[in-house]
Scaffold this motif. Structure first.
Motif, PDB file in Angstrom:
ATOM      1  N   UNK B 219     -28.050  18.992   0.341  1.00  0.00           N
ATOM      2  CA  UNK B 219     -29.302  18.932  -0.403  1.00  0.00           C
ATOM      3  C   UNK B 219     -29.230  17.914  -1.536  1.00  0.00           C
ATOM      4  N   UNK B 220     -28.409  16.956  -1.335  1.00  0.00           N
ATOM      5  CA  UNK B 220     -28.300  15.974  -2.407  1.00  0.00           C
ATOM      6  C   UNK B 220     -29.441  14.980  -2.302  1.00  0.00           C
ATOM      7  N   UNK B 221     -29.433  14.071  -3.211  1.00  0.00           N
ATOM      8  CA  UNK B 221     -30.456  13.037  -3.181  1.00  0.00           C
ATOM      9  C   UNK B 221     -29.823  11.697  -2.993  1.00  0.00           C
ATOM     10  N   UNK B 222     -30.613  10.765  -2.510  1.00  0.00           N
ATOM     11  CA  UNK B 222     -30.095   9.421  -2.291  1.00  0.00           C
ATOM     12  C   UNK B 222     -30.968   8.419  -3.010  1.00  0.00           C
ATOM     13  N   UNK B 223     -31.785   8.894  -3.887  1.00  0.00           N
ATOM     14  CA  UNK B 223     -32.660   8.043  -4.698  1.00  0.00           C
ATOM     15  C   UNK B 223     -34.029   7.905  -4.069  1.00  0.00           C
ATOM     16  N   UNK B 224     -34.207   6.952  -3.205  1.00  0.00           N
ATOM     17  CA  UNK B 224     -35.545   6.794  -2.686  1.00  0.00           C
ATOM     18  C   UNK B 224     -35.581   7.032  -1.183  1.00  0.00           C
ATOM     19  N   UNK B 225     -34.637   6.465  -0.527  1.00  0.00           N
ATOM     20  CA  UNK B 225     -34.589   6.654   0.913  1.00  0.00           C
ATOM     21  C   UNK B 225     -33.170   6.556   1.352  1.00  0.00           C
TER      22      UNK B 225
END
Lengths: 225, 225
Positions: B219-225
């Motif tokens: 469930x992490x994020x990668x910023x925008x895509x």
DNA sequence: CGGTTGGCAATACGACTGCAATGCGAAGGC
DNA sequence: GCCTTCGCATTGCAGTCGTATTGCCAACCG
């Protein structure tokens, strides 16, 4: 050598496009030509930098993990030296949760990869055993030092991420649940945000919301198939 | 009407084959012809019972949820009337966890559907808001009655399921984590299985195990895509 | 007995897939 | 000034996809 191009930069550019496609239309929509179009390059160029599609997928997979790692480190770095354990854990976990729309997009990609690698174990053989280390670290920060509790906290984070992506939990509810858990693990804090006020289970998902049910049974069994 | 065939039974037979394919090769491998072959029928017959692929997918999706619901009810039914809340919750949650190989197969299917519907919200519009009700019910069984704690427990279950599917947690570790959580929520029990003995973080996933890393950043994020 | 109708198979079609092969322009080495 | 080598685009190919169409067979109605 003729031209001078940063090989790795191109690969990252392509991987970015892949994640954009995957976040919007799912991993099934990820094809060479699709990714190429999203990246604004020719399909041949994608093929030039990734000889096979699996190679491209593996690269994107590791790129996802790298980015999240960087995100955590950035959040922790902003904390200053030797933060209290509870704050440290909260910061790390919150950094891994898909709380805004930007990180939700990444979360969707990660979720898609999760299902993807569940069937293709070889695609992620290169990745390190981060989970075990993470459990160990969490345990070291807990008052009890209990590995069971650490594993539970990590699982809780994972589940919060899933429910956030599914739309069952709102960002605030997820953070409330996280803080309630930290209350249980560390003991309640007077000035904390752990109050019970205002919590209400969200109902009425008719308005195009994501599914609830299969999240409820995300890990259920169906017998044989 | 000529022939006499149970329409719904055929559909379930096909859905079973679909789940078999999805559990072994992922949802991407689910095609009309593939499913037909797995079911031992002709591709035309599949088309006869599901006019479109989306219709077939929706049916299989609801079949998955129905089966898990039945599983929980069976486990709870075996408990007798008015079981103690802690035991009731443990039984229900354990019934939803992919603890053996058979339920793991179902879990893989559910996980695949989770990622699938994350991108196609319309595919699961028919499903009921089970999660909210479940949180409510859990809260009613908790000593504190805290909805935050209930939401956290449910998320913990979900995360345990994910990690079990990913291979990061073994069945026993997952159950230990669950019991440790119930200890936190209900207060420790003398005769419980909540001891800390024997727990060891599993390491060395090189032997074809499922990925760890992308689970860690599920469930992490990668910023925008 | 003829006709209608549901169950099912087979086929055709256009779009798409991953991938290999080919071609061409440009940038350096000699 | 060639000539190699890299960067990249184009094209072709075999295969699969979802779906629409067609047709045959069996069963029941009249």
């Amino acid at each position: 050598m003729p031209k001078k191009v940063d090989h790795d930069e191109r690969r990252r550019l392509i991987a970015d496009a892949l994640m954009r496609v995957a976040a919007e239309q799912g991993l099934e929509a990820v094809s060479l030509r699709h990714v190429a179009a999203a990246a604004g390059v020719s399909a041949g160029m994608v093929q030039h930098y990734f000889r096979t599609k699996d190679e491209m997928m593996s690269f994107a997979l590791s790129a996802v993990s790298e980015r999240s790692e960087a995100r955590v480190q950035a959040a922790v770095g902003a904390l200053g030296a030797d933060p209290p354990p509870r704050q440290l854990l909260r910061t790390m976990i919150a950094a891994l949760l898909p709380l805004d729309e930007a990180t939700r997009a990444d979360g969707r990609v990660a979720l898609a990869f999760l299902a993807y690698t569940a069937v293709r174990p070889a695609a992620s053989a290169e990745l390190h055993p981060t989970t075990a280390e993470f459990v160990h670290f969490i345990a070291s920060q807990l008052p009890s030092g209990e590995p069971h509790q650490a594993a539970g906290l990590l699982a809780l984070m994972e589940g919060l991420g899933v429910y956030l992506l599914g739309g069952q939990y709102e960002a605030e509810q997820a953070l409330d649940a996280l803080d309630a858990q930290l209350d249980l693990l560390f003991g309640p804090v007077p000035g904390g945000r752990a109050g019970t006020s205002g919590w209400e289970v969200r109902t009425g998902f008719a308005s195009g919301g994501a599914p609830l049910v299969e999240v409820g049974e995300e890990s259920e069994g169906v017998e044989r198939a």
